[in-house]
Design a protein around this motif. Structure first.
Motif, PDB file in Angstrom:
ATOM      1  N   GLN A   1      31.880 -58.307  79.311  1.00  0.00           N
ATOM      2  CA  GLN A   1      30.474 -58.310  79.227  1.00  0.00           C
ATOM      3  C   GLN A   1      29.045 -57.409  80.095  1.00  0.00           C
ATOM      4  OE1 GLN A   1      30.581 -62.583  80.721  1.00  0.00           O
ATOM      5  NE2 GLN A   1      28.989 -62.878  79.662  1.00  0.00           N
ATOM      6  N   LEU A   2      28.467 -57.401  79.309  1.00  0.00           N
ATOM      7  CA  LEU A   2      27.120 -56.795  79.591  1.00  0.00           C
ATOM      8  C   LEU A   2      26.687 -57.430  79.959  1.00  0.00           C
ATOM      9  CD1 LEU A   2      26.353 -54.225  76.539  1.00  0.00           C
ATOM     10  CD2 LEU A   2      26.793 -53.119  78.473  1.00  0.00           C
ATOM     11  N   ILE A   3      26.295 -57.375  81.267  1.00  0.00           N
ATOM     12  CA  ILE A   3      25.612 -58.284  82.364  1.00  0.00           C
ATOM     13  C   ILE A   3      24.551 -57.411  82.394  1.00  0.00           C
ATOM     14  CG2 ILE A   3      25.116 -59.329  84.364  1.00  0.00           C
ATOM     15  CD1 ILE A   3      27.529 -60.707  82.696  1.00  0.00           C
TER      16      ILE A   3
ATOM     17  N   SER B   1      27.758 -41.177  85.861  1.00  0.00           N
ATOM     18  CA  SER B   1      29.251 -42.333  86.364  1.00  0.00           C
ATOM     19  C   SER B   1      29.634 -43.529  87.042  1.00  0.00           C
ATOM     20  CB  SER B   1      29.470 -41.548  88.150  1.00  0.00           C
ATOM     21  OG  SER B   1      31.311 -42.083  87.607  1.00  0.00           O
ATOM     22  N   GLY B   2      29.755 -44.233  86.001  1.00  0.00           N
ATOM     23  CA  GLY B   2      29.640 -45.732  86.793  1.00  0.00           C
ATOM     24  C   GLY B   2      28.943 -46.383  86.117  1.00  0.00           C
ATOM     25  N   VAL B   3      28.103 -45.627  84.968  1.00  0.00           N
ATOM     26  CA  VAL B   3      26.813 -46.335  84.620  1.00  0.00           C
ATOM     27  C   VAL B   3      27.093 -47.837  83.598  1.00  0.00           C
ATOM     28  CG1 VAL B   3      25.238 -45.765  85.386  1.00  0.00           C
ATOM     29  CG2 VAL B   3      26.099 -45.285  82.841  1.00  0.00           C
ATOM     30  N   GLY B   4      28.491 -47.831  83.103  1.00  0.00           N
ATOM     31  CA  GLY B   4      28.935 -48.705  81.577  1.00  0.00           C
ATOM     32  C   GLY B   4      29.265 -47.487  80.690  1.00  0.00           C
ATOM     33  N   LYS B   5      29.395 -46.739  80.555  1.00  0.00           N
ATOM     34  CA  LYS B   5      29.466 -46.206  79.220  1.00  0.00           C
ATOM     35  C   LYS B   5      30.333 -46.041  78.619  1.00  0.00           C
ATOM     36  CE  LYS B   5      29.480 -41.706  81.442  1.00  0.00           C
ATOM     37  NZ  LYS B   5      29.263 -42.090  82.192  1.00  0.00           N
ATOM     38  N   GLU B   6      31.832 -46.310  79.044  1.00  0.00           N
ATOM     39  CA  GLU B   6      32.902 -46.913  78.281  1.00  0.00           C
ATOM     40  C   GLU B   6      32.518 -48.874  77.562  1.00  0.00           C
ATOM     41  OE1 GLU B   6      36.864 -46.631  80.475  1.00  0.00           O
ATOM     42  OE2 GLU B   6      37.647 -48.213  79.406  1.00  0.00           O
ATOM     43  N   LEU B   7      32.535 -48.729  78.959  1.00  0.00           N
ATOM     44  CA  LEU B   7      32.015 -50.554  78.411  1.00  0.00           C
ATOM     45  C   LEU B   7      31.014 -51.039  76.687  1.00  0.00           C
ATOM     46  CD1 LEU B   7      32.046 -53.282  79.877  1.00  0.00           C
ATOM     47  CD2 LEU B   7      30.254 -53.526  80.865  1.00  0.00           C
TER      48      LEU B   7
ATOM     49  N   LEU C   1      24.433 -58.946  88.242  1.00  0.00           N
ATOM     50  CA  LEU C   1      25.502 -58.522  88.182  1.00  0.00           C
ATOM     51  C   LEU C   1      26.583 -58.703  88.717  1.00  0.00           C
ATOM     52  CD1 LEU C   1      24.341 -54.787  87.672  1.00  0.00           C
ATOM     53  CD2 LEU C   1      26.067 -55.587  86.195  1.00  0.00           C
TER      54      LEU C   1
ATOM     55  N   PHE D   1      29.859 -60.386  89.346  1.00  0.00           N
ATOM     56  CA  PHE D   1      30.866 -59.829  89.773  1.00  0.00           C
ATOM     57  C   PHE D   1      31.728 -61.049  90.929  1.00  0.00           C
ATOM     58  CE2 PHE D   1      28.935 -55.437  88.964  1.00  0.00           C
ATOM     59  CZ  PHE D   1      29.729 -55.590  87.595  1.00  0.00           C
TER      60      PHE D   1
ATOM     61  N   ILE E   1      27.555 -48.584  88.667  1.00  0.00           N
ATOM     62  CA  ILE E   1      27.857 -50.022  89.162  1.00  0.00           C
ATOM     63  C   ILE E   1      28.894 -50.537  89.373  1.00  0.00           C
ATOM     64  CG2 ILE E   1      27.878 -52.611  87.898  1.00  0.00           C
ATOM     65  CD1 ILE E   1      25.953 -51.405  86.196  1.00  0.00           C
ATOM     66  N   ARG E   2      29.975 -49.041  88.827  1.00  0.00           N
ATOM     67  CA  ARG E   2      31.545 -49.890  89.467  1.00  0.00           C
ATOM     68  C   ARG E   2      30.981 -49.650  90.642  1.00  0.00           C
ATOM     69  NH1 ARG E   2      33.617 -44.949  87.230  1.00  0.00           N
ATOM     70  NH2 ARG E   2      34.442 -45.702  86.226  1.00  0.00           N
TER      71      ARG E   2
ATOM     72  N   ARG F   1      30.260 -52.748  92.152  1.00  0.00           N
ATOM     73  CA  ARG F   1      31.497 -54.460  91.777  1.00  0.00           C
ATOM     74  C   ARG F   1      31.986 -53.935  92.840  1.00  0.00           C
ATOM     75  NH1 ARG F   1      35.386 -53.233  87.207  1.00  0.00           N
ATOM     76  NH2 ARG F   1      36.382 -52.698  89.028  1.00  0.00           N
TER      77      ARG F   1
ATOM     78  N   ASP G   1      41.141 -51.206  84.612  1.00  0.00           N
ATOM     79  CA  ASP G   1      39.583 -52.598  84.646  1.00  0.00           C
ATOM     80  C   ASP G   1      39.390 -53.484  83.916  1.00  0.00           C
ATOM     81  OD1 ASP G   1      38.242 -50.921  86.468  1.00  0.00           O
ATOM     82  OD2 ASP G   1      36.822 -49.769  85.051  1.00  0.00           O
TER      83      ASP G   1
HETATM   84  N1  ATP Z   1      25.870 -54.406  82.634  1.00  0.00           N
HETATM   85  C1  ATP Z   1      27.037 -53.864  82.699  1.00  0.00           C
HETATM   86  N2  ATP Z   1      28.055 -55.664  83.282  1.00  0.00           N
HETATM   87  C2  ATP Z   1      28.725 -55.800  84.108  1.00  0.00           C
HETATM   88  N3  ATP Z   1      29.770 -55.238  84.183  1.00  0.00           N
HETATM   89  C3  ATP Z   1      29.175 -53.468  83.868  1.00  0.00           C
HETATM   90  C4  ATP Z   1      28.375 -52.969  83.140  1.00  0.00           C
HETATM   91  N4  ATP Z   1      28.378 -51.470  83.678  1.00  0.00           N
HETATM   92  C5  ATP Z   1      28.745 -51.143  84.085  1.00  0.00           C
HETATM   93  N5  ATP Z   1      29.676 -52.027  84.490  1.00  0.00           N
HETATM   94  C6  ATP Z   1      31.559 -52.372  85.614  1.00  0.00           C
HETATM   95  O1  ATP Z   1      30.839 -51.090  86.000  1.00  0.00           O
HETATM   96  C7  ATP Z   1      32.468 -50.143  85.809  1.00  0.00           C
HETATM   97  C8  ATP Z   1      31.997 -49.050  85.807  1.00  0.00           C
HETATM   98  O2  ATP Z   1      31.769 -49.833  84.018  1.00  0.00           O
HETATM   99  P1  ATP Z   1      32.531 -47.966  83.121  1.00  0.00           P
HETATM  100  O3  ATP Z   1      33.921 -47.415  83.369  1.00  0.00           O
HETATM  101  O4  ATP Z   1      31.724 -48.223  82.016  1.00  0.00           O
HETATM  102  O5  ATP Z   1      31.317 -46.062  83.575  1.00  0.00           O
HETATM  103  P2  ATP Z   1      30.728 -45.077  82.997  1.00  0.00           P
HETATM  104  O6  ATP Z   1      29.370 -44.867  82.550  1.00  0.00           O
HETATM  105  O7  ATP Z   1      32.212 -44.666  82.095  1.00  0.00           O
HETATM  106  O8  ATP Z   1      32.027 -44.407  84.241  1.00  0.00           O
HETATM  107  P3  ATP Z   1      32.300 -43.197  84.418  1.00  0.00           P
HETATM  108  O9  ATP Z   1      31.603 -42.196  84.011  1.00  0.00           O
HETATM  109  O10 ATP Z   1      32.774 -42.765  85.834  1.00  0.00           O
HETATM  110  O11 ATP Z   1      33.249 -43.000  83.274  1.00  0.00           O
HETATM  111  C9  ATP Z   1      32.945 -51.254  84.986  1.00  0.00           C
HETATM  112  O12 ATP Z   1      34.290 -51.869  86.053  1.00  0.00           O
HETATM  113  C10 ATP Z   1      32.668 -52.010  84.728  1.00  0.00           C
HETATM  114  O13 ATP Z   1      33.510 -53.276  83.948  1.00  0.00           O
END
Ligand code: ATP
Ligand code: MG
Length: 460
Positions: free
Chosen positions: A139-141, A170-176, A321, A325, A357-358, A361, A459
């Motif tokens: 979920q995107l929160i 890094s960690g802002v949620g790109k993969e999500l 968030l 979590f 965000i990582r 969490r 994750d």
């Molecule tokens: N909007 C959001 N709501 C809930 N969880 C989030 C959100 N954004 C990020 N997260 C959580 O934060 C963590 C990091 O997210 P993610 O891996 O998508 O980041 P990333 O931008 O791909 O980081 P990196 O550049 O380090 O690969 C994950 O556990 C993800 O589930």
């Protein structure tokens, strides 16, 4: 395993025999003489398994079965009948009973059904937990304007085949976000194939992406299908796309333009229908001016650009968030959910979130692990957050309850381990990158991981 088993049967003699059999086998037995009484007991006592008679005055077995399933769909139910006809057996199966046994009841049949039923119940519960964990994990929160806009972009990009470029630290949620786009697209049933371009050594990336034929190069003893081919009809996620070499960039550009790949060592072209989502934490425009990234590839990739702001620019999301979590953590660990006091949230809003965000969490999870209490206060947060911004020694256990090292040796090991875990998390468990950033040879890092038994947290 000692289980709580409910027997619903209108015949007192059957209830007594069942009780003896089950208790003798080490289980707790509850009995009910009617469907209605059975439902009340099931609701109050939450049994692990039910034996249910089909023919009873009042509410009959099938009716009770369907109500039991409505109450708890994971609850295994064994139907029992003296008058078992094929059609009621079928009907009971359709309503979700997993077994049908006939009177007179043989002890072996009953115990066999108990074993199978308990296993089934465990499986069903695990399944349910996994499913809901997966759903909430993805979920995107967030409540702020920035996240609303991102969700809007996700919604609009999803049903198209357009290439999406996700930019952010890094960690802002790109993969999500990449996963959300795939999940909401017409390709949702097909594969989502992820390639971390920074983690794969230069000499391997091309064969990883495009595949190779047997004998294509020294060491290519078997043919390998590339990630683009694997993602055919689905989505490929090119993570850390800013780290690709010039040669690989040229080849990826060709796939985007022609929709076809060539395995290394083969001149045959293979058509692929792949949607590309790319992500990077680099400033690609800067990479372009420095001559490290192809401008034409950049334009191809950024048909729909999505820029994800760092957490420090959307502090309004922190409270949601943290709650998310914390709820997720308590659900997965069977704990009572903890509350964060308003001042604790304030401290979190003031912290520096380089890992975004990582990192948030991880901090929330650490707080919940360390302090087994109902409310997390500002001071609890200060302990952990302060420890986060200073490395090594300051990550020592606090008074919050974790085991304290007794000797200097233990303390050194403890803080080294904590430091490494922290850094690995910060760099997304990318070993090469972490080794580079903490300035130690990769081999040494591997040695430490083994020494301390550090394993990657997953994750999803
Ligand atoms: N909007 C959001 N709501 C809930 N969880 C989030 C959100 N954004 C990020 N997260 C959580 O934060 C963590 C990091 O997210 P993610 O891996 O998508 O980041 P990333 O931008 O791909 O980081 P990196 O550049 O380090 O690969 C994950 O556990 C993800 O589930
Ligand atoms: Mg990522």
């Amino acid at each position: 395993m000692k289980a709580r088993i409910l027997v619903i049967d209108d015949e007192p003699a059957i209830r007594e025999t069942m009780r003896m059999t089950l208790e003798y086998d080490g289980h707790e037995c509850l009995t009910a003489g009617s469907g209605q009484e059975g439902l009340t007991l099931a609701e109050r006592e939450n049994p692990d398994l039910v034996f249910l008679d089909i023919k009873m005055p009042g509410l009959d077995g099938l009716e009770v079965l369907s109500r039991l399933r409505g109450m708890n769909e994971a609850l295994p139910v064994v139907m029992v009948s003296a008058h078992g006809t094929a059609t009621t057996a079928l009907e009971a199966g359709r309503l979700g009973a997993f077994r049908f046994i006939e009177k007179p009841l043989s002890k072996d049949y009953v115990l066999d059904a108990v074993r199978e039923g308990l296993e089934l119940g465990t499986l069903r519960r695990e399944n349910r937990t996994l499913r809901s964990a997966l759903e909430t994990r993805h979920q995107l929160i967030g409540e702020g304007a920035a996240l609303k806009q991102i969700m809007d972009q996700v919604r609009r990009a999803s049903p198209t085949n357009a290439t999406v470029l996700i930019l952010g630290e890094s960690g802002v949620g790109k993969e999500l976000i990449a996963r959300a786009i795939h999940r909401n697209s017409l390709r949702a049933k097909e594969r989502f194939v992820q390639v971390n371009c920074a983690a794969i050594p230069e000499e391997l990336i091309e064969s990883e992406l495009f595949g190779h034929e047997r004998g294509a190069f020294t060491g290519a003893t078997e043919k390998q299908v590339g990630k683009f081919e694997m993602a055919d009809r689905g989505t490929i996620f090119l993570d850390e796309v800013g780290d690709m070499s010039a040669k690989t960039q040229a080849k990826v550009l060709r796939v985007l333009q022609e929709g076809e790949v060539e395995r290394l060592g083969s001149s045959r072209t293979i058509k692929v229908d792949v949607r590309v989502i790319a992500a990077t934490n680099k400033d690609l425009e800067e990479e372009i001016s420095a001559g490290r990234f192809r401008e034409d590839l950049y334009f191809r990739l950024s048909v729909i650009p999505i820029a994800v702001p760092p957490l420090r620019e959307r502090l309004e999301d922190i409270s949601a968030l943290v709650q998310h979590f914390s709820a997720q953590f308590s659900r997965e660990n069977n704990r009572r959910p903890a509350r964060f006091s308003p001042s604790a949230l304030d401290v979190l809003r003031q912290a520096r979130w380089r890992g975004n965000i990582r990192e948030l969490r991880n901090v929330v999870e650490r707080l919940l692990i360390m302090g087994d209490r109902d409310t997390i206060e500002a001071d609890d947060v200060r302990n952990v957050v302060r420890a986060d911004s200073r490395p090594a020694a300051s990550t020592a256990p606090t008074s919050a309850g974790a085991a304290r090292p007794a000797t200097l040796r233990e303390f050194k090991d403890w803080s080294e381990r904590a430091f490494l875990v922290d850094k690995l998390r910060e760099f997304g468990w990318n070993i090469s990158k972490t080794a580079e950033m903490i300035d130690t040879p990769r081999s040494n890092l591997y040695k430490k991981l083994e020494q301390y038994g550090i394993k990657q947290e997953t994750d999803a």
